[in-house]
Design a protein around this motif. Sequence first.
Motif, PDB file in Angstrom:
ATOM      1  N   ASP A   8       0.811  -1.222   0.000  1.00  0.00           N
ATOM      2  CA  ASP A   8       0.000   0.000   0.000  1.00  0.00           C
ATOM      3  C   ASP A   8       0.844   1.272   0.000  1.00  0.00           C
ATOM      4  OD1 ASP A   8      -2.253  -1.547  -0.063  1.00  0.00           O
ATOM      5  OD2 ASP A   8      -2.778  -1.246   2.050  1.00  0.00           O
ATOM      6  N   ASP A   9       1.899   1.306   0.811  1.00  0.00           N
ATOM      7  CA  ASP A   9       2.700   2.525   0.886  1.00  0.00           C
ATOM      8  C   ASP A   9       3.433   2.816  -0.422  1.00  0.00           C
ATOM      9  OD1 ASP A   9       4.292   0.256   1.409  1.00  0.00           O
ATOM     10  OD2 ASP A   9       5.770   1.439   2.512  1.00  0.00           O
ATOM     11  N   VAL A  10       3.915   1.780  -1.097  1.00  0.00           N
ATOM     12  CA  VAL A  10       4.583   1.952  -2.390  1.00  0.00           C
ATOM     13  C   VAL A  10       3.565   2.357  -3.455  1.00  0.00           C
ATOM     14  CG1 VAL A  10       5.887   0.777  -4.216  1.00  0.00           C
ATOM     15  CG2 VAL A  10       6.413   0.333  -1.794  1.00  0.00           C
ATOM     16  N   PHE A  11       2.410   1.710  -3.434  1.00  0.00           N
ATOM     17  CA  PHE A  11       1.337   2.046  -4.382  1.00  0.00           C
ATOM     18  C   PHE A  11       0.966   3.524  -4.257  1.00  0.00           C
ATOM     19  CE2 PHE A  11      -3.138   2.430  -5.577  1.00  0.00           C
ATOM     20  CZ  PHE A  11      -3.153   1.781  -6.808  1.00  0.00           C
ATOM     21  N   GLU A  12       0.752   3.977  -3.024  1.00  0.00           N
ATOM     22  CA  GLU A  12       0.356   5.363  -2.770  1.00  0.00           C
ATOM     23  C   GLU A  12       1.437   6.349  -3.230  1.00  0.00           C
ATOM     24  OE1 GLU A  12      -0.909   8.223   0.988  1.00  0.00           O
ATOM     25  OE2 GLU A  12      -0.782   6.057   1.276  1.00  0.00           O
ATOM     26  N   LYS A  13       2.689   5.986  -3.046  1.00  0.00           N
ATOM     27  CA  LYS A  13       3.796   6.870  -3.416  1.00  0.00           C
ATOM     28  C   LYS A  13       4.023   6.908  -4.926  1.00  0.00           C
ATOM     29  CE  LYS A  13       8.762   7.319  -2.874  1.00  0.00           C
ATOM     30  NZ  LYS A  13       9.972   6.590  -2.584  1.00  0.00           N
ATOM     31  N   GLU A  14       3.899   5.760  -5.587  1.00  0.00           N
ATOM     32  CA  GLU A  14       4.255   5.651  -7.002  1.00  0.00           C
ATOM     33  C   GLU A  14       3.131   5.997  -7.975  1.00  0.00           C
ATOM     34  OE1 GLU A  14       7.279   5.073  -8.376  1.00  0.00           O
ATOM     35  OE2 GLU A  14       8.006   5.278  -6.314  1.00  0.00           O
ATOM     36  N   LEU A  15       1.880   5.747  -7.592  1.00  0.00           N
ATOM     37  CA  LEU A  15       0.773   5.942  -8.527  1.00  0.00           C
ATOM     38  C   LEU A  15       0.727   7.367  -9.094  1.00  0.00           C
ATOM     39  CD1 LEU A  15      -1.465   4.220  -9.796  1.00  0.00           C
ATOM     40  CD2 LEU A  15      -3.026   5.199  -8.108  1.00  0.00           C
ATOM     41  N   PRO A  16       0.934   8.423  -8.306  1.00  0.00           N
ATOM     42  CA  PRO A  16       0.888   9.773  -8.869  1.00  0.00           C
ATOM     43  C   PRO A  16       1.959  10.058  -9.929  1.00  0.00           C
ATOM     44  CG  PRO A  16       0.649   9.861  -6.491  1.00  0.00           C
ATOM     45  CD  PRO A  16       1.037   8.456  -6.833  1.00  0.00           C
ATOM     46  N   HIS A  17       2.987   9.223 -10.001  1.00  0.00           N
ATOM     47  CA  HIS A  17       4.008   9.417 -11.023  1.00  0.00           C
ATOM     48  C   HIS A  17       3.553   8.902 -12.385  1.00  0.00           C
ATOM     49  CE1 HIS A  17       6.948  10.789  -8.149  1.00  0.00           C
ATOM     50  NE2 HIS A  17       6.690   9.737  -7.382  1.00  0.00           N
ATOM     51  N   ILE A  18       2.541   8.059 -12.398  1.00  0.00           N
ATOM     52  CA  ILE A  18       2.137   7.403 -13.645  1.00  0.00           C
ATOM     53  C   ILE A  18       0.666   7.634 -13.999  1.00  0.00           C
ATOM     54  CG2 ILE A  18       1.476   5.132 -12.742  1.00  0.00           C
ATOM     55  CD1 ILE A  18       3.850   5.728 -15.669  1.00  0.00           C
ATOM     56  N   VAL A  19      -0.150   8.053 -13.018  1.00  0.00           N
ATOM     57  CA  VAL A  19      -1.567   8.360 -13.245  1.00  0.00           C
ATOM     58  C   VAL A  19      -1.809   9.811 -12.840  1.00  0.00           C
ATOM     59  CG1 VAL A  19      -3.930   7.863 -12.470  1.00  0.00           C
ATOM     60  CG2 VAL A  19      -2.357   5.985 -12.929  1.00  0.00           C
ATOM     61  N   ASP A  20      -2.527  10.548 -13.676  1.00  0.00           N
ATOM     62  CA  ASP A  20      -2.899  11.922 -13.334  1.00  0.00           C
ATOM     63  C   ASP A  20      -3.961  11.845 -12.238  1.00  0.00           C
ATOM     64  OD1 ASP A  20      -4.331  14.426 -13.274  1.00  0.00           O
ATOM     65  OD2 ASP A  20      -3.364  14.926 -15.186  1.00  0.00           O
ATOM     66  N   MET A  21      -3.557  12.071 -10.997  1.00  0.00           N
ATOM     67  CA  MET A  21      -4.441  11.856  -9.852  1.00  0.00           C
ATOM     68  C   MET A  21      -5.605  12.841  -9.816  1.00  0.00           C
ATOM     69  SD  MET A  21      -3.246   9.115  -8.721  1.00  0.00           S
ATOM     70  CE  MET A  21      -4.257   8.906  -7.260  1.00  0.00           C
ATOM     71  N   ASP A  22      -5.396  14.075 -10.270  1.00  0.00           N
ATOM     72  CA  ASP A  22      -6.488  15.040 -10.311  1.00  0.00           C
ATOM     73  C   ASP A  22      -7.605  14.528 -11.237  1.00  0.00           C
ATOM     74  OD1 ASP A  22      -7.733  17.575  -9.690  1.00  0.00           O
ATOM     75  OD2 ASP A  22      -7.221  18.177 -11.733  1.00  0.00           O
ATOM     76  N   ILE A  23      -7.223  14.062 -12.412  1.00  0.00           N
ATOM     77  CA  ILE A  23      -8.200  13.494 -13.355  1.00  0.00           C
ATOM     78  C   ILE A  23      -8.807  12.228 -12.755  1.00  0.00           C
ATOM     79  CG2 ILE A  23      -8.463  12.442 -15.635  1.00  0.00           C
ATOM     80  CD1 ILE A  23      -7.973  15.320 -16.052  1.00  0.00           C
ATOM     81  N   PHE A  24      -7.978  11.409 -12.129  1.00  0.00           N
ATOM     82  CA  PHE A  24      -8.470  10.158 -11.545  1.00  0.00           C
ATOM     83  C   PHE A  24      -9.514  10.433 -10.460  1.00  0.00           C
ATOM     84  CE2 PHE A  24      -7.955   6.526  -8.541  1.00  0.00           C
ATOM     85  CZ  PHE A  24      -8.417   5.528  -9.389  1.00  0.00           C
ATOM     86  N   TYR A  25      -9.267  11.415  -9.602  1.00  0.00           N
ATOM     87  CA  TYR A  25     -10.239  11.750  -8.547  1.00  0.00           C
ATOM     88  C   TYR A  25     -11.532  12.277  -9.148  1.00  0.00           C
ATOM     89  CZ  TYR A  25      -6.433  11.187  -5.171  1.00  0.00           C
ATOM     90  OH  TYR A  25      -5.406  10.693  -4.417  1.00  0.00           O
ATOM     91  N   ARG A  26     -11.439  13.079 -10.201  1.00  0.00           N
ATOM     92  CA  ARG A  26     -12.657  13.555 -10.880  1.00  0.00           C
ATOM     93  C   ARG A  26     -13.448  12.382 -11.455  1.00  0.00           C
ATOM     94  NH1 ARG A  26     -10.414  18.704 -14.359  1.00  0.00           N
ATOM     95  NH2 ARG A  26      -9.082  19.546 -12.729  1.00  0.00           N
ATOM     96  N   TRP A  27     -12.712  11.436 -12.057  1.00  0.00           N
ATOM     97  CA  TRP A  27     -13.347  10.235 -12.612  1.00  0.00           C
ATOM     98  C   TRP A  27     -14.049   9.445 -11.496  1.00  0.00           C
ATOM     99  CZ3 TRP A  27     -12.346   5.043 -11.639  1.00  0.00           C
ATOM    100  CH2 TRP A  27     -12.901   4.127 -12.534  1.00  0.00           C
ATOM    101  N   LEU A  28     -13.390   9.330 -10.338  1.00  0.00           N
ATOM    102  CA  LEU A  28     -13.993   8.607  -9.207  1.00  0.00           C
ATOM    103  C   LEU A  28     -15.269   9.285  -8.717  1.00  0.00           C
ATOM    104  CD1 LEU A  28     -10.948   7.585  -6.972  1.00  0.00           C
ATOM    105  CD2 LEU A  28     -12.518   6.058  -8.165  1.00  0.00           C
ATOM    106  N   ILE A  29     -15.262  10.620  -8.664  1.00  0.00           N
ATOM    107  CA  ILE A  29     -16.445  11.350  -8.207  1.00  0.00           C
ATOM    108  C   ILE A  29     -17.635  11.061  -9.119  1.00  0.00           C
ATOM    109  CG2 ILE A  29     -17.453  13.667  -8.008  1.00  0.00           C
ATOM    110  CD1 ILE A  29     -14.652  14.584  -6.997  1.00  0.00           C
ATOM    111  N   ILE A  30     -17.428  11.197 -10.427  1.00  0.00           N
ATOM    112  CA  ILE A  30     -18.542  10.979 -11.349  1.00  0.00           C
ATOM    113  C   ILE A  30     -18.955   9.513 -11.362  1.00  0.00           C
ATOM    114  CG2 ILE A  30     -19.305  11.138 -13.745  1.00  0.00           C
ATOM    115  CD1 ILE A  30     -17.523  13.586 -13.997  1.00  0.00           C
ATOM    116  N   THR A  31     -18.001   8.625 -11.254  1.00  0.00           N
ATOM    117  CA  THR A  31     -18.326   7.201 -11.188  1.00  0.00           C
ATOM    118  C   THR A  31     -19.192   6.911  -9.966  1.00  0.00           C
ATOM    119  OG1 THR A  31     -16.303   6.596 -12.345  1.00  0.00           O
ATOM    120  CG2 THR A  31     -17.343   4.880 -11.054  1.00  0.00           C
TER     121      THR A  31
END
Length: 198
Positions: free
Chosen positions: A142-165
Amino acid sequence: NHWNAVKKSWQINLPPEKPLGERTTLRLIIPEDKGWVFHAVNAKRAIEFGLISPSVSYVRLHVNGVDMGIYQLVEAWEESLLEKNGRGLAPLFSNLNLDVRDVNLMRPDSLPLWENRFAEETYPEAMDAVAYVLDLAANAPDDVFEKELPHIVDMDIFYRWLIITALSGNFHQGNTANQNWYHNPATGRLEPILFDTA
């Protein structure tokens, strides 16, 4: 429900040299399948949130002089979809030819199931990004996932996608089908695409 009645969903492919406006593919979906308004509302929300999402409008279809009723015209996976969303032509990954539903798309061994909707060949950086996300999802603590994901996924877009989903109650995009990710060459990150909410 798309095929078992007189009113069916249609996909009409026009010759590339004779588009209708900027479209060469017309996807006409029976609105009964999409809750009549929910799909269109969610597509509009996505665009207002700055997400890539095929637009949805309503048309009345006549086939050989027979009134087939109201349909949802869903924007196809064409270059114009990216252009109107302020994105350049780049890989848009999806599970195009997946016939089975018992596979987990978010595992490294599922990488061959991810295909670029716009080209048979994909530049290595984009494919590497998908491979890295799949590896993180399947193997990272979990700690590695949380640290690394923002380097490869646009988290702002991802959070917007989660909200609408979440607002849409959309369970039609998941680990087994209907995942669509755009590799933005300007940022080097993946962006989820809101698609087929119902």
